[in-house]
Write a protein that holds these residues in place. Sequence first.
Motif, PDB file in Angstrom:
ATOM      1  N   THR A   1       0.826  -1.206   0.000  1.00  0.00           N
ATOM      2  CA  THR A   1       0.000   0.000   0.000  1.00  0.00           C
ATOM      3  C   THR A   1       0.864   1.262   0.000  1.00  0.00           C
ATOM      4  N   ARG A   2       1.887   1.284   0.859  1.00  0.00           N
ATOM      5  CA  ARG A   2       2.734   2.480   0.944  1.00  0.00           C
ATOM      6  C   ARG A   2       3.467   2.721  -0.373  1.00  0.00           C
ATOM      7  N   ILE A   3       4.019   1.656  -0.952  1.00  0.00           N
ATOM      8  CA  ILE A   3       4.721   1.796  -2.235  1.00  0.00           C
ATOM      9  C   ILE A   3       3.753   2.262  -3.323  1.00  0.00           C
ATOM     10  N   HIS A   4       2.524   1.711  -3.287  1.00  0.00           N
ATOM     11  CA  HIS A   4       1.516   2.101  -4.278  1.00  0.00           C
ATOM     12  C   HIS A   4       1.171   3.579  -4.141  1.00  0.00           C
ATOM     13  N   HIS A   5       1.030   4.056  -2.891  1.00  0.00           N
ATOM     14  CA  HIS A   5       0.720   5.468  -2.684  1.00  0.00           C
ATOM     15  C   HIS A   5       1.850   6.355  -3.184  1.00  0.00           C
ATOM     16  N   LEU A   6       3.099   5.966  -2.918  1.00  0.00           N
ATOM     17  CA  LEU A   6       4.235   6.745  -3.412  1.00  0.00           C
ATOM     18  C   LEU A   6       4.264   6.766  -4.935  1.00  0.00           C
ATOM     19  N   GLU A   7       3.994   5.613  -5.542  1.00  0.00           N
ATOM     20  CA  GLU A   7       3.970   5.548  -7.007  1.00  0.00           C
ATOM     21  C   GLU A   7       2.839   6.403  -7.565  1.00  0.00           C
ATOM     22  N   GLN A   8       1.692   6.382  -6.885  1.00  0.00           N
ATOM     23  CA  GLN A   8       0.561   7.190  -7.339  1.00  0.00           C
ATOM     24  C   GLN A   8       0.872   8.676  -7.211  1.00  0.00           C
ATOM     25  N   MET A   9       1.570   9.048  -6.120  1.00  0.00           N
ATOM     26  CA  MET A   9       1.974  10.447  -5.961  1.00  0.00           C
ATOM     27  C   MET A   9       2.919  10.862  -7.083  1.00  0.00           C
ATOM     28  N   ARG A  10       3.836   9.970  -7.450  1.00  0.00           N
ATOM     29  CA  ARG A  10       4.755  10.279  -8.552  1.00  0.00           C
ATOM     30  C   ARG A  10       3.985  10.475  -9.858  1.00  0.00           C
ATOM     31  N   LYS A  11       3.038   9.571 -10.127  1.00  0.00           N
ATOM     32  CA  LYS A  11       2.254   9.677 -11.355  1.00  0.00           C
ATOM     33  C   LYS A  11       1.436  10.967 -11.372  1.00  0.00           C
ATOM     34  N   ASP A  12       0.796  11.287 -10.226  1.00  0.00           N
ATOM     35  CA  ASP A  12      -0.008  12.503 -10.165  1.00  0.00           C
ATOM     36  C   ASP A  12       0.860  13.738 -10.342  1.00  0.00           C
ATOM     37  N   PHE A  13       2.052  13.705  -9.741  1.00  0.00           N
ATOM     38  CA  PHE A  13       2.943  14.853  -9.864  1.00  0.00           C
ATOM     39  C   PHE A  13       3.346  15.080 -11.317  1.00  0.00           C
ATOM     40  N   ILE A  14       3.743  14.006 -11.980  1.00  0.00           N
ATOM     41  CA  ILE A  14       4.168  14.129 -13.386  1.00  0.00           C
ATOM     42  C   ILE A  14       3.005  14.593 -14.248  1.00  0.00           C
ATOM     43  N   ALA A  15       1.820  14.003 -14.015  1.00  0.00           N
ATOM     44  CA  ALA A  15       0.659  14.377 -14.830  1.00  0.00           C
ATOM     45  C   ALA A  15       0.273  15.835 -14.591  1.00  0.00           C
ATOM     46  N   ASN A  16       0.284  16.282 -13.325  1.00  0.00           N
ATOM     47  CA  ASN A  16      -0.119  17.657 -13.022  1.00  0.00           C
ATOM     48  C   ASN A  16       0.897  18.661 -13.559  1.00  0.00           C
ATOM     49  N   VAL A  17       2.188  18.359 -13.355  1.00  0.00           N
ATOM     50  CA  VAL A  17       3.212  19.267 -13.852  1.00  0.00           C
ATOM     51  C   VAL A  17       3.157  19.350 -15.376  1.00  0.00           C
ATOM     52  N   SER A  18       2.998  18.203 -16.020  1.00  0.00           N
ATOM     53  CA  SER A  18       2.922  18.193 -17.485  1.00  0.00           C
ATOM     54  C   SER A  18       1.729  19.006 -17.970  1.00  0.00           C
ATOM     55  N   HIS A  19       0.605  18.851 -17.272  1.00  0.00           N
ATOM     56  CA  HIS A  19      -0.593  19.586 -17.672  1.00  0.00           C
ATOM     57  C   HIS A  19      -0.426  21.087 -17.452  1.00  0.00           C
ATOM     58  N   GLU A  20       0.195  21.467 -16.314  1.00  0.00           N
ATOM     59  CA  GLU A  20       0.374  22.884 -16.020  1.00  0.00           C
ATOM     60  C   GLU A  20       1.381  23.536 -16.970  1.00  0.00           C
ATOM     61  N   LEU A  21       2.386  22.776 -17.401  1.00  0.00           N
ATOM     62  CA  LEU A  21       3.388  23.334 -18.309  1.00  0.00           C
ATOM     63  C   LEU A  21       2.885  23.436 -19.742  1.00  0.00           C
ATOM     64  N   ARG A  22       1.855  22.667 -20.039  1.00  0.00           N
ATOM     65  CA  ARG A  22       1.401  22.605 -21.428  1.00  0.00           C
ATOM     66  C   ARG A  22       0.907  23.963 -21.923  1.00  0.00           C
ATOM     67  N   THR A  23       0.123  24.659 -21.107  1.00  0.00           N
ATOM     68  CA  THR A  23      -0.449  25.939 -21.538  1.00  0.00           C
ATOM     69  C   THR A  23       0.612  27.011 -21.756  1.00  0.00           C
ATOM     70  N   PRO A  24       1.487  27.276 -20.763  1.00  0.00           N
ATOM     71  CA  PRO A  24       2.509  28.316 -21.035  1.00  0.00           C
ATOM     72  C   PRO A  24       3.438  27.945 -22.181  1.00  0.00           C
ATOM     73  N   LEU A  25       3.745  26.667 -22.344  1.00  0.00           N
ATOM     74  CA  LEU A  25       4.623  26.262 -23.437  1.00  0.00           C
ATOM     75  C   LEU A  25       3.933  26.469 -24.778  1.00  0.00           C
ATOM     76  N   THR A  26       2.629  26.222 -24.832  1.00  0.00           N
ATOM     77  CA  THR A  26       1.883  26.460 -26.069  1.00  0.00           C
ATOM     78  C   THR A  26       1.898  27.941 -26.428  1.00  0.00           C
ATOM     79  N   VAL A  27       1.742  28.787 -25.408  1.00  0.00           N
ATOM     80  CA  VAL A  27       1.777  30.242 -25.653  1.00  0.00           C
ATOM     81  C   VAL A  27       3.145  30.663 -26.185  1.00  0.00           C
ATOM     82  N   ILE A  28       4.200  30.173 -25.541  1.00  0.00           N
ATOM     83  CA  ILE A  28       5.559  30.540 -25.966  1.00  0.00           C
ATOM     84  C   ILE A  28       5.820  30.089 -27.399  1.00  0.00           C
TER      85      ILE A  28
END
Length: 433
Positions: free
Chosen positions: A197-224
């Motif tokens: 469970t703990r490893i799964h939660h850490l892995e899920q946090m990593r996935k969420d972090f990558i997905a959120n950062v990628s999504h947040e960077l997408r808009t400013p990068l598109t503008v640039i």
Amino acid sequence: MNQNWHGALIRHLLLLATACLIVGLITGAYGWSFAVGLGTYLAWTLRQLLRLHAWLSQHSPDTPPPDGYGLWGDVFDSIYQLQRRDQRARGRLQAIIDRVQVSTAALKDAVVMLDTDGNLEWWNRAAETLLGLKTPQDSGHPISNLVRHPRFKEYFAAQNFQEPLEIPSPVNDHLRIQLYLTRYGNNEHLMLVRDVTRIHHLEQMRKDFIANVSHELRTPLTVICGYLETLLDNAEDLNPRWLRALQQMQQQGGRMQALLNDLLLLAKLEATDYPSANAPVAVDLLLLSIKNDAQALSGQRNQRISLEADTGVRLRGSEAELRSAFSNLVFNAVKYTPDQGEIRIRWWGDERGAHLSVQDSGIGIEARHLPRLTERFYRVDSSRASDTGGTGLGLAIVKHVLLRHHGQLDISSVSGKGSTFTCHFEKVQVVRG
């Protein structure tokens, strides 16, 4: 011991014959004397057999043997010694079994023993916590009746236990467990279950972090990138010394957009176990479209790209995901195959399922790199990946798409002689006709 028994038996028979002969001399009835003597000896032997049977039927090694004389006394004593020896051996084995059970019961990981049909034979206390098994009422029941997750049923039915399986616990959906199955003995099964469970939660946090950062960077990068494109469209109004800088910025911005798109696609693939679409896909037409795109990507390099596809073999799944995986394989072949090189794409089916192979005559890959090719961001040569614009995520995407479509990827390559990437799909995914 056998020779002593044979000698004692012969002596007894000689004494009996001598006694019968003496009685025959006295009475003159030799036949009757031998008959009576033999009958008496047989009756005595039968009595000893009945005593032996009564003693053995008591099933208690602690009971001493009955008193016996001569040959039968040796028989009783020998059997008694064998029983005591067997009792000591069984005691030692039982002590070993008790130690194994006590040590196994102390484990935090669950241990479950299954018979050849997958029925429960024995489990430790941790199995009751992680799987909800109950003693003794669950003994003898099929494990699939107690662990009802569809992925576990498919995993156990396939009998392919090279990789562990991770599923929610039957007891608590918030617990994640990892199952390892091993065959032993007469095709019996040993199942180990861990709480991850703990490893799964850490892995899920990593996935969420990558997905959120990628999504947040997408808009400013598109503008640039949009403003850079606008500036380059009006390059004649700019100072010439800025042109090269803007072109490099646009190129690197495009690479970043490709990287973000791949990261978002991976996050989407990892969000669910199965593709949302499961309609039959005409793979031959899909590969024809990819081949045309690959020919355009090849441009003036004069690469020979051939396609051989069985039109009667279709595949259940998501066309968009399959296009992403197959195009990654084909476009990689185009990137890493030199000018005038050859690329062969083949799609076929057989009794084992369906298969896609992409073979190139490119630079090849050293054997030490093959096991890690599907890892994220793994690159055989970082400088080469930079030249070709790769993100290091293409084969990771291929691997995840194949897993969601009951497939696997085989890679064979020889440095300097090209590579072959082969996708194998199980029969359940194949539609013929």
